[in-house]
Enzyme design. Sequence first.
Site, mmCIF file in Angstrom:
data_model
loop_
_atom_site.group_PDB
_atom_site.id
_atom_site.type_symbol
_atom_site.label_atom_id
_atom_site.label_comp_id
_atom_site.label_asym_id
_atom_site.label_seq_id
_atom_site.Cartn_x
_atom_site.Cartn_y
_atom_site.Cartn_z
ATOM 1 C CD GLU A 260 -2.894 -1.048 2.421
ATOM 2 O OE1 GLU A 260 -2.849 -0.035 3.157
ATOM 3 O OE2 GLU A 260 -3.673 -1.988 2.618
ATOM 4 C CG HIS A 278 -6.085 0.785 4.843
ATOM 5 N ND1 HIS A 278 -4.846 0.232 4.992
ATOM 6 C CD2 HIS A 278 -6.696 0.607 6.043
ATOM 7 C CE1 HIS A 278 -4.700 -0.247 6.211
ATOM 8 N NE2 HIS A 278 -5.820 -0.040 6.870
ATOM 9 N N GLY A 280 -11.258 1.288 6.261
ATOM 10 C CA GLY A 280 -11.840 0.712 7.470
ATOM 11 C C GLY A 280 -12.107 1.716 8.573
#
Length: 526
Positions: A260, A278, A280
């Site tokens: 990432e 990403h 979350g």
Amino acid sequence: MPKVLISDKLSPAAIDIFKQRGVEVDVKTGLERDELIKIIDQYDGLAIRSATKVTQPVIDAAKNLKVVGRAGIGVDNVDIPAATAKGIIVMNTPFGNSITTAEHAIAMMMALARDIPQANASTHAGKWEKSKFMGVEVTAKTLGIIGCGNIGSIVADRALGLRMKVVAFDPFLTPERAQDLGVGKVELDELLTRADFITLHTPLTDKTRNIIDANAIAKMKDGVRIVNCARGGLVVEADLKAALESGKVAGAALDVFEEEPAKENPLFGMENVICTPHLGASTSEAQENVALQVAEQIADYLLTGAVTNAINMPSISADEAPKLSPFVKLADLLGSFAGQLTETGIESVTLEYEGEVAGMNTRALTNAALCGLLKPLLADVNVVSAPVLAKQRDINVEEVKREEPRGVYETYMRLTVKTERQERSVAGTVFSDGKPRLIQVKGMNMEAELGPHMLYVTNEDKPGFIGALGSVLGNAGVNIANFNLGRTGAGADAIALIEVDQEVTEDVLKAVNELPHVRQAKALKF
């Protein structure tokens, strides 16, 4: 006046807290590594999220840096050993975004079940492909949760509300805790064979890395759907791609990736894969929570010396530190020793303190021991979150204090761990040189100083064993630094604890385990 750099995007509330507390603050986001290295020596504190990489070169350049605060849980982007060696405290905010991450996993599962992103793109393109997007219901389906800690338990609660059947694999999940959550506690292989949907909520450790690979996928149901909102590296992306192409896996929803930021990935462009960058923890509520927490924690440390949610330092006051520090290290070593040898669900932990240590801040010591105990399987645990994590898993923690020592040692600490299968204890003390020592393992007296690389062997006390063990290590080029022995009696149970100068490889470990009279051999790291 202390000075803090905010190098990743944080809520403006964090800036306000620093200013209100009398801490000077600069906001400089999007810095390249060399740009950060050039200015980092100006700051006492660094507040980050996941974008800033606090690597060895950054730490080497941080001449005045005292604390790094991560607004969030994971600290994969911080070189913690390097920071610790430099005396830099690393903090995180372990519980600020749990609900947000759990909700994202549920949203990804629902999107996966009904092909929502694909159907949305098709409809926007004016295709009206109603028959193409035939989804599945989640009601009555089995959800397998790998990692049933704070976030995993919230996912379980939400899934049960959707009338799903939930099974969970987590070495620290006790039957009682599983019953309270309403989930079935199973081993990993059973979860893989039963689940219609699988979601991962475990940290990335040596034991969980590549937990979903070709072998694991082969055990799954045909048409299984996989969700990963935890950590890149838990799923072998090449193996997942092959399973998606063959139809073994019906679909996958990923919020995290091996590398990432993920600008390129073998899974990108596949019709049965949903990807998010990403996200979350990306809700306004979560961002506000973690920003407020990290600002308060950094300011508290820089202004008062208070330590909260530290990854590499227990929560103790400045007055206590000099006296308590060697015992904190001992507690952490005892916990780590027991944790690396524990392979089943923990039911209870007992800490016994005798002598001078019984009158100290034993809460900090117990927290340090729990942190060491839980860390081998829960990478994102610290001395503050460890008691919370233990409570969530229904691990009963007890302290026993005796101010008068009963044995030959003036001060004494023993950790006893009871699991579903056995009970194991390890004891230690701190000598006048300030160094912690192991003095008893499983009731067998021995005196050992723990080094970075250790070999732990349980065996029958038989002639020739020590020579055979030495030959195996010598033939493998493994140099012995210290050799410590303990036994219950002549010819009975015995323990060898050997410090070696390099990491014990799997081949060496296998050779030791194959020696006559050896019952168990494990490599330990400290």
